[in-house]
Every structure is written in C-alpha cells, then in structure tokens.
Design an enzyme around this catalytic site. Structure first.
Site, PDB file in Angstrom:
ATOM      1  N   LYS A   1     -19.075  59.898  36.610  1.00  0.00           N
ATOM      2  CA  LYS A   1     -19.367  58.731  37.461  1.00  0.00           C
ATOM      3  C   LYS A   1     -20.566  59.042  38.389  1.00  0.00           C
ATOM      4  CE  LYS A   1     -14.541  57.474  37.131  1.00  0.00           C
ATOM      5  NZ  LYS A   1     -13.552  56.468  37.463  1.00  0.00           N
TER       6      LYS A   1
ATOM      7  N   HIS B   1     -17.163  50.139  30.654  1.00  0.00           N
ATOM      8  CA  HIS B   1     -16.191  50.798  31.544  1.00  0.00           C
ATOM      9  C   HIS B   1     -15.679  49.773  32.558  1.00  0.00           C
ATOM     10  CE1 HIS B   1     -14.579  53.431  34.668  1.00  0.00           C
ATOM     11  NE2 HIS B   1     -14.477  54.349  33.720  1.00  0.00           N
TER      12      HIS B   1
ATOM     13  N   GLU C   1     -15.280  49.870  35.621  1.00  0.00           N
ATOM     14  CA  GLU C   1     -16.093  49.746  36.841  1.00  0.00           C
ATOM     15  C   GLU C   1     -17.341  48.890  36.579  1.00  0.00           C
ATOM     16  OE1 GLU C   1     -16.173  53.959  37.631  1.00  0.00           O
ATOM     17  OE2 GLU C   1     -14.018  53.848  37.974  1.00  0.00           O
TER      18      GLU C   1
ATOM     19  N   GLU D   1      -8.307  52.009  28.466  1.00  0.00           N
ATOM     20  CA  GLU D   1      -8.263  52.422  29.864  1.00  0.00           C
ATOM     21  C   GLU D   1      -7.678  51.289  30.703  1.00  0.00           C
ATOM     22  OE1 GLU D   1     -11.041  55.828  30.837  1.00  0.00           O
ATOM     23  OE2 GLU D   1     -12.133  53.995  31.213  1.00  0.00           O
TER      24      GLU D   1
ATOM     25  N   GLY E   1      -8.438  56.123  38.261  1.00  0.00           N
ATOM     26  CA  GLY E   1      -8.708  56.646  39.599  1.00  0.00           C
ATOM     27  C   GLY E   1      -7.583  56.411  40.587  1.00  0.00           C
TER      28      GLY E   1
ATOM     29  N   SER F   1      -6.328  58.291  34.967  1.00  0.00           N
ATOM     30  CA  SER F   1      -5.621  59.340  35.707  1.00  0.00           C
ATOM     31  C   SER F   1      -5.082  60.455  34.805  1.00  0.00           C
ATOM     32  CB  SER F   1      -4.493  58.726  36.549  1.00  0.00           C
ATOM     33  OG  SER F   1      -5.039  57.869  37.530  1.00  0.00           O
TER      34      SER F   1
HETATM   35  C1  PEP Z   1     -12.597  56.932  33.946  1.00  0.00           C
HETATM   36  O1  PEP Z   1     -13.524  57.095  34.722  1.00  0.00           O
HETATM   37  O2  PEP Z   1     -12.815  56.404  32.848  1.00  0.00           O
HETATM   38  C2  PEP Z   1     -11.266  57.367  34.318  1.00  0.00           C
HETATM   39  C3  PEP Z   1     -10.302  57.227  33.456  1.00  0.00           C
HETATM   40  O3  PEP Z   1     -11.106  57.887  35.593  1.00  0.00           O
HETATM   41  P1  PEP Z   1      -9.816  58.707  36.132  1.00  0.00           P
HETATM   42  O4  PEP Z   1      -9.523  59.764  35.089  1.00  0.00           O
HETATM   43  O5  PEP Z   1     -10.256  59.276  37.427  1.00  0.00           O
HETATM   44  O6  PEP Z   1      -8.698  57.746  36.241  1.00  0.00           O
END
Ligand code: PEP
Length: 259
Positions: free
Chosen positions: A15, A98, A100, A170, A176, A216
């Site tokens: 990130k 993603h 985000e 995801e 996160g 996570s």
């Molecule tokens: C990600 O950035 O795709 C992600 C899964 O982050 P985290 O592992 O921190 O949840």
C-alpha cells in the site's frame, strides 16, 4: 489447489507505506529470509516509486513485482497517472480493483475493466480484486456482488486472455480490520467465483484459475486459508510489512504443498 496451477501465489501489498530507501532495505531483508521454492510464487507490490530500484535488486526467481494500480490509457495528458505501458517489463502483475481503489477513489467496474484490458495488452497479469462490503454481506448479497464485479471487470477479456487472470476474493469488511473471514467463507466465495467463471469461460478456465484470499491474513491464520479448498494463495496487506510475518506466510505456503 486448482487443477493446472501448481504454485501457490503469495502477494504482499505494501500500500502507501515505505519510501524508496525503506523499500530497498525491506526487500533486502526479505531476500535473506525467504527461500526460493519451486512450488510458491512470491510477489511484492511496493509504491510505484520503488518499483524500478527494487526491480534492480531482486532475483526474479525469488520475487516478482506487482503494481498496486495502473491507468488504462497508454500515454497522454493524464496528470499523476502511471500507465500499463509505462509498467511494461517492470512488473509481472498488477493489482486491479482493490477495495481501496473502489471505495476510497470511487473506481467503477468500467474503469476496472479498462485497466484489466490495459494490463493484458501490455503483458501484465491482472490480479482482479472482488469482495462485498459488510452491509452487502448482511443483506445476503455476497454472491451477487462478486458476480457483478467479475462480469464488470472481465467484460472485455477473451477466453485466450483469461489464462492471465488471477482473482482475489477480498471481503471489504476483512481488509485491514483484523476481522478476517472464516476459511469456510473463503471456500464458498471461491466456489461461487469458479462457478461464474465456468459459466463465462468454460470448465477448464474455471479449474485453472488461481483464486487468492485477502483480508487480515496474518502469520498465524495463513495456513488455514492455504489449506482451504479452492484457495490458491493469499493477498496480504498489513502482515506483508513485517519481514518475519511475511516470511512465515510464504513458508506456510511451501509447507502446505509438501505435507
Ligand atoms: C489488502 O491490502 O489487500 C489486504 C488484504 O490488507 P490486510 O491484509 O491488511 O487486511
């Protein structure tokens, strides 16, 4: 693991963390901890700025590089953007869609599909991220959301091009937050993704698709996802910023293949 893909894929998404110097130091430390395993493909996704210096540092048998995003036009008056054609030859993969990007930067499926297309056109393998929000999950919309995101992101991808695609499941609520999905949730999502891909591209494509779980993932829960039916690897955010944790996760993928 799915039929024709015989390598687990572990992707570290750094990130907007670490500057160029810190990225170089980090990858140097990582290279000391991570052994080259024929059965595990390790990919790191540093900031755009660090891609070039890190590319000169790494041994491609040990690490591959991904961009965290890209822009779909090849060049032109698009201030602040980095195109797939500029990334060509530098990265093997690009993380596209993603959560985000979708939720903070309001990317829509239309943008995401153009980015997928641009990546393929430039010899970069897209890692297409899909996943539902907590609200959508509570409303029982997980499958529909994933299906819409797959159709939206893959709309222009031909059957021949599909072999370059990886899909990352995801769930937005798990990213996160420390609130990881259960391996069974990941299994159900992977099954539903494969079903949808079979419908769109046929059984062979569905079986050979690599599906990652992300949300996570930590050193102490990675193995449970890697052992989950239909999950071929992990997209790791926070834990990929720790040399120790990320190395443990990669080692878990190797152990899994050798159990
Ligand atoms: C990600 O950035 O795709 C992600 C899964 O982050 P985290 O592992 O921190 O949840």
């Amino acid at each position: 693991m799915s039929a024709t893909n015989d390598k687990k894929l572990i992707v570290g998404n750094w990130k907007m963390n670490m500057n160029v110097h810190e990225s170089s130091i980090f990858v140097h430390k990582l290279s000391k901890e991570i052994a080259v395993h024929r059965d595990v493909e390790v990919v790191v996704a540093p900031t755009f700025l660090a891609l070039q210096p890190v590319s000169l540092q790494i041994e491609r048998r040990q690490f591959k590089l991904a961009s965290q995003n890209l822009y779909w036009r090849d060049h032109g008056a698009y201030t602040g953007e980095v195109s797939a054609s500029q990334l060509r030859g530098l990265v093997d993969y690009a993380i596209i869609g993603h959560s985000e990007r979708r939720h903070v930067f309001h990317e829509h499926d239309k943008d995401i599909r153009s980015k997928v297309q641009a990546a393929i056109r430039n010899g970069i393998k897209p890692i297409l991220c899909v996943g539902e929000t907590a609200h959508q999950r509570a409303a029982g919309e997980t499958t529909d959301v994933i299906h819409d995101q797959l159709i939206g992101g893959l709309a222009n991808v031909t059957s021949e091009e599909f072999s370059h695609i990886t899909v990352a499941y995801e769930p937005v609520w798990a990213i996160g937050t420390g609130n990881n999905a259960l391996p069974d949730d990941a299994k159900k999502a992977a099954r539903s993704i494969r079903r949808q891909i079979e419908h769109l591209y046929g059984r062979k494509s569905a079986e050979s698709l690599r599906i990652l779980y992300g949300g996570s993932v930590k050193s102490d829960n990675a193995a449970s996802y890697l052992a989950t039916e239909g999950i071929d690897g992990l997209l790791v955010g926070g834990a990929s910023l720790s040399v120790h944790d990320f190395s443990v996760i990669v080692a878990a993928a190797h152990d899994m293949e050798n159990d």
